[in-house]
Design an enzyme around this catalytic site. Structure first.
Site, mmCIF file in Angstrom:
data_model
loop_
_atom_site.group_PDB
_atom_site.id
_atom_site.type_symbol
_atom_site.label_atom_id
_atom_site.label_comp_id
_atom_site.label_asym_id
_atom_site.label_seq_id
_atom_site.Cartn_x
_atom_site.Cartn_y
_atom_site.Cartn_z
ATOM 1 N N GLU A 97 7.329 -0.562 5.338
ATOM 2 C CA GLU A 97 6.346 -0.601 4.266
ATOM 3 C C GLU A 97 5.002 -0.985 4.862
ATOM 4 O O GLU A 97 4.935 -1.631 5.913
ATOM 5 C CB GLU A 97 6.746 -1.594 3.177
ATOM 6 N N MET A 138 11.408 3.754 6.953
ATOM 7 C CA MET A 138 11.818 2.618 7.779
ATOM 8 C C MET A 138 10.877 1.423 7.682
ATOM 9 O O MET A 138 11.171 0.364 8.230
ATOM 10 C CB MET A 138 11.943 3.045 9.243
ATOM 11 N N LEU A 168 0.829 -1.219 0.000
ATOM 12 C CA LEU A 168 0.000 0.000 0.000
ATOM 13 C C LEU A 168 0.854 1.256 0.000
ATOM 14 O O LEU A 168 0.432 2.309 -0.483
ATOM 15 C CB LEU A 168 -0.923 0.008 1.228
ATOM 16 N N ASP A 227 3.856 14.644 13.712
ATOM 17 C CA ASP A 227 4.046 14.549 12.261
ATOM 18 C C ASP A 227 2.706 14.680 11.529
ATOM 19 O O ASP A 227 2.392 13.887 10.634
ATOM 20 C CB ASP A 227 4.735 13.233 11.884
#
Length: 298
Positions: free
Chosen positions: A24, A22, A17, A134
């Site tokens: 997947e 760091m 996806l 973030d």
């Protein structure tokens, strides 16, 4: 045909996806419960790094602690052949970054609705001592019903964040205030600043700070070199424009301290209706009484 990889005897991995620095994210199927899930899987090259493993564990714990309708749910976590993984709620796959890449400026009403959902999630996270650190378009995901959920607590800060990670500057620079880039410890206002930058981008169809070089980007943020929202989108209502511009303020004293403050500015209470008819009726009665008294006296 090769059999699909199954993590922990339960999660059947399918397509990819997305990929990050760091880890997947894989599409997967929960064999035990018969439902789609997403699995975030650390790359083998970083699975042996203690700091990376700690950040990964912090992400799982932070999102699980928040447990909110507008936060992507964490279902499970584990280790498979030395690779750490987190099992997440599976959403349709579209995020705000995808929408902005295709469509340009968004309607003010839609942006306001997104802000409400994100503020609700951030308020809950901050109340539990968790800072996201973030917030950006790629981490705001849409549900099939059009609501949004925040994802990726990979750089979140909570009470159990190791001290070695607490004072480091994490996040995406374009969504960080200048004082945070300079090294000031993270605080809830930083998440709200980032949401203001995201809202600016959604309303204008362009990044608030489009500089490519990290040096020029940091300089632009420090100078507050952004075109006022009221200039770029004069059609945006004053409350929304003020909320975005105040959240992004160069002066930290002008920014919102809490998600509740920002929500109150975004959706101010409606003014009390003016009782003009009642006042006029009262004045008319008073005039009639005065006239009646004058007639009696005369």
């Amino acid at each position: 045909m090769q059999a699909p990889e199954v993590l922990g005897g339960r999660y059947e991995l399918r397509g990819v996806l997305g990929r990050g620095g760091m880890a997947e994210v894989r599409d997967a199927w929960d064999i035990r419960l018969g439902r789609p899930v997403a699995v975030k899987l650390l790359y083998p090259s970083v699975s042996t790094q203690p700091d990376t493993r700690r950040r990964f564990a912090t992400e799982a714990r932070a999102a699980a602690v928040v447990s909110h309708p507008h936060v992507v749910a964490v279902h499970d976590s584990g280790v498979h052949h030395g690779r750490h993984y987190i099992v997440l709620e599976r959403l349709p796959g579209q995020n705000l970054a995808d929408v902005l890449a295709r469509g340009g400026p968004m309607p003010a009403g839609h942006v306001r609705a997104i802000m409400r959902d994100v503020l609700s999630a951030l308020g809950a996270a901050h109340a539990r001592g968790v800072l996201h650190r973030d917030i950006k378009p790629a981490n705001i995901l849409f549900t099939r019903f059009g609501a949004v959920k925040i994802a990726d607590f990979g750089v979140a800060k909570s009470a159990d964040t190791p001290q070695t990670l607490t004072n480091r500057v994490f996040g995406t620079m374009a969504y960080l205030p200048a004082d945070r880039i300079a090294g000031r410890p993270a605080m809830p206002a930083d998440d709200l600043y980032a949401l203001g930058v995201v809202a600016y981008e959604a309303l204008t169809g362009r990044r608030a700070y489009p500089q490519d070089s990290l040096t020029t980007l940091a300089d632009a943020i420090a100078a507050g070199a952004v075109t006022p929202l009221s200039v770029v989108r004069p059609d945006v209502d004053p409350a929304l424009a003020l909320t975005v511009e105040r959240a992004m303020s160069r002066d930290p004293r002008w920014r919102f301290a809490t998600a509740q403050q920002m929500r109150a500015c975004l959706d101010p209470p409606a003014p009390a209706p003016q009782r003009t008819g009642v006042a006029l009726a009262g004045a008319a009665v008073l005039i009639l009484l005065v006239l009646a008294v004058l007639l009696v006296v005369l």
